[in-house]
Design an enzyme around this catalytic site. Structure first.
Site, PDB file in Angstrom:
ATOM      1  N   HIS A   1      12.336  12.355   5.133  1.00  0.00           N
ATOM      2  CA  HIS A   1      11.402  12.326   4.002  1.00  0.00           C
ATOM      3  C   HIS A   1      11.294  13.720   3.387  1.00  0.00           C
ATOM      4  CE1 HIS A   1       9.995   8.480   5.687  1.00  0.00           C
ATOM      5  NE2 HIS A   1       9.547   8.240   4.466  1.00  0.00           N
TER       6      HIS A   1
ATOM      7  N   ALA B   1      -4.329   9.829  -8.671  1.00  0.00           N
ATOM      8  CA  ALA B   1      -3.578  10.993  -9.169  1.00  0.00           C
ATOM      9  C   ALA B   1      -2.499  11.443  -8.179  1.00  0.00           C
ATOM     10  CB  ALA B   1      -4.538  12.149  -9.461  1.00  0.00           C
TER      11      ALA B   1
ATOM     12  N   THR C   1       6.890   4.073   8.509  1.00  0.00           N
ATOM     13  CA  THR C   1       7.975   3.084   8.423  1.00  0.00           C
ATOM     14  C   THR C   1       8.838   3.120   9.681  1.00  0.00           C
ATOM     15  OG1 THR C   1       8.024   3.350   6.057  1.00  0.00           O
ATOM     16  CG2 THR C   1       9.963   2.352   7.059  1.00  0.00           C
TER      17      THR C   1
ATOM     18  N   THR D   1      -1.588   3.594   3.254  1.00  0.00           N
ATOM     19  CA  THR D   1      -1.743   4.923   3.872  1.00  0.00           C
ATOM     20  C   THR D   1      -1.209   4.900   5.297  1.00  0.00           C
ATOM     21  OG1 THR D   1      -3.744   5.219   2.570  1.00  0.00           O
ATOM     22  CG2 THR D   1      -3.432   6.727   4.420  1.00  0.00           C
TER      23      THR D   1
ATOM     24  N   ASN E   1       5.156   0.227   4.957  1.00  0.00           N
ATOM     25  CA  ASN E   1       6.160   0.297   3.906  1.00  0.00           C
ATOM     26  C   ASN E   1       6.092  -0.987   3.101  1.00  0.00           C
ATOM     27  OD1 ASN E   1       8.694   0.225   2.412  1.00  0.00           O
ATOM     28  ND2 ASN E   1       9.209   2.011   3.637  1.00  0.00           N
ATOM     29  N   MET E   2       5.835  -0.850   1.809  1.00  0.00           N
ATOM     30  CA  MET E   2       5.605  -2.020   0.961  1.00  0.00           C
ATOM     31  C   MET E   2       6.879  -2.483   0.265  1.00  0.00           C
ATOM     32  SD  MET E   2       2.218  -2.862   0.389  1.00  0.00           S
ATOM     33  CE  MET E   2       0.783  -2.335   1.294  1.00  0.00           C
TER      34      MET E   2
ATOM     35  N   LYS F   1       5.555  15.499   3.292  1.00  0.00           N
ATOM     36  CA  LYS F   1       5.014  14.441   4.170  1.00  0.00           C
ATOM     37  C   LYS F   1       4.270  15.055   5.352  1.00  0.00           C
ATOM     38  CE  LYS F   1       6.045  10.044   6.256  1.00  0.00           C
ATOM     39  NZ  LYS F   1       4.834   9.479   5.664  1.00  0.00           N
TER      40      LYS F   1
ATOM     41  N   ARG G   1       1.016  11.063  -5.664  1.00  0.00           N
ATOM     42  CA  ARG G   1       2.400  10.647  -5.984  1.00  0.00           C
ATOM     43  C   ARG G   1       2.476   9.127  -6.105  1.00  0.00           C
ATOM     44  NH1 ARG G   1       3.649  15.294  -2.704  1.00  0.00           N
ATOM     45  NH2 ARG G   1       2.787  14.122  -0.980  1.00  0.00           N
ATOM     46  N   MET G   2       1.916   8.416  -5.103  1.00  0.00           N
ATOM     47  CA  MET G   2       1.937   6.949  -5.157  1.00  0.00           C
ATOM     48  C   MET G   2       0.905   6.415  -6.140  1.00  0.00           C
ATOM     49  SD  MET G   2       4.262   5.432  -3.611  1.00  0.00           S
ATOM     50  CE  MET G   2       3.535   3.828  -3.901  1.00  0.00           C
TER      51      MET G   2
ATOM     52  N   ARG H   1      -9.943  12.191  -5.703  1.00  0.00           N
ATOM     53  CA  ARG H   1     -10.662  12.933  -4.668  1.00  0.00           C
ATOM     54  C   ARG H   1     -11.807  13.713  -5.304  1.00  0.00           C
ATOM     55  NH1 ARG H   1      -9.603  17.803  -3.823  1.00  0.00           N
ATOM     56  NH2 ARG H   1      -7.583  17.640  -4.835  1.00  0.00           N
TER      57      ARG H   1
END
Ligand code: NAD
Length: 267
Positions: A154, A9, A165, A98, A123-124, A158, A11-12, A34
């Site tokens: 950001h 649930a 990153t 994470t 960072n993916m 955050k 943001r990512m 959670r």
């Protein structure tokens, strides 16, 4: 491939559910939230804005991870540590994004990777993975008369700084230059700092609004400056990279990997 999304649930998490549901070759097999969250008991696809998926969000990660072939985790450091342990026990591949992990939590990555493939990257996105490689190469060519500064911005929510990153880029620069990152890192400047020590790797952190993520690596010398910049305008790029990584884990031996492995960029 059966993929579970923990912390679905967030943001990512929502982006990841949406990406798993629309990507060929994978199916959403489970989703967690959670404990105590209002989303428990809801359909993960509906929460992600993708329509019904038939997967109900639970607060018990153990059966969800046991059922999956890969689990994707963009949650919080404590939760990630527990999910790594469960994935290792269940023989489930792990993809983690994470940031802000402490040393014990980072060690949990190595422990899990004795049993299952673990792809972990701060960072993916394909773009930042390439930026990391470029940074390494440029730092290797330029000597320490080029000052390295990493600037990041950001969104206001955050919680860790500098960003994972930015640190990934700093490590790439240190690697390229053949120096110890933690010895050269300078993340705080305030008051009478004196002149910049030669060889320092400096960080500047900006926070505000809804900025998804912007990073610039600056190499500044007398008379010229090189700047390498990446700007993410949608979280989709991280989710797409994470699902690509999850699909890539199939058949890989147990070890720690990063996105340079997934993208085939390792020398
Ligand atoms: P967020 O706060 O929106 O989402 C985190 C979610 O995890 C929340 O929904 C929270 O309820 C959930 N969570 C916390 N503990 C949990 C538990 N024990 N079980 C299940 N769910 C739990 O944050 P976000 O913006 O989605 O970012 C999450 C993490 O991913 C951060 O560390 C962030 O820095 C990182 N991130 C990494 C990349 C990357 O490419 N590697 C990209 C973006 C964000």
């Amino acid at each position: 491939m059966k993929i579970a999304v923990v912390g679905c649930a967030g943001r990512m998490g929502r982006m990841l559910v949406s990406e798993v549901m629309s990507r060929e070759g994978c199916v959403l097999s489970g989703a967690t939230g959670r404990p105590g969250s209002d989303f428990i008991g809801m359909d993960a696809g509906v929460v992600a804005g993708k329509g019904e998926s038939g997967v109900i969000i639970t607060d018990d990660p153990a059966p969800v991870i046991a059922e999956a072939q890969a689990v994707i985790d963009f949650t919080s450091p404590d939760a990630t540590e527990e999910h790594l342990r469960l994935a290792a026990q269940a023989g489930c591949a792990f993809v983690g994004g994470t940031t802000g992990l402490n040393e014990t939590q980072k060690n949990a990555i190595n422990l899990a990777a004795r049993h299952v493939p673990v792809v972990f990257a701060a960072n993916m996105s394909v773009g930042v993975t390439l930026l990391g490689e470029l940074t390494r190469k440029v730092a290797k060519v330029l000597g320490d008369d080029y000052d390295i500064e990493i600037v990041e911005m950001h969104h206001r929510h955050k919680v860790d700084a500098p960003s994972g990153t930015a640190l990934l880029l700093g490590h790439a620069a240190a690697d390229g230059r053949g120096v110890d990152h933690d010895e050269k890192k300078q993340a705080v400047r305030d008051g009478h700092t004196g002149p910049r020590p030669r060889g320092e790797i400096g960080y500047a952190t900006l926070r505000g609004g809804d900025v998804v993520g912007e990073h610039t690596v600056i190499f500044a010398a007398e008379g010229e400056r090189i700047e390498l910049t990446h700007k993410a305008s949608a979280r989709q790029v991280f989710a797409a990279g994470a699902v690509r990584a999850a699909l890539w884990t199939k058949g890989q031996p147990a070890a720690v990997y990063d996105m340079t492995d997934v993208l085939g960029l390792k020398d």
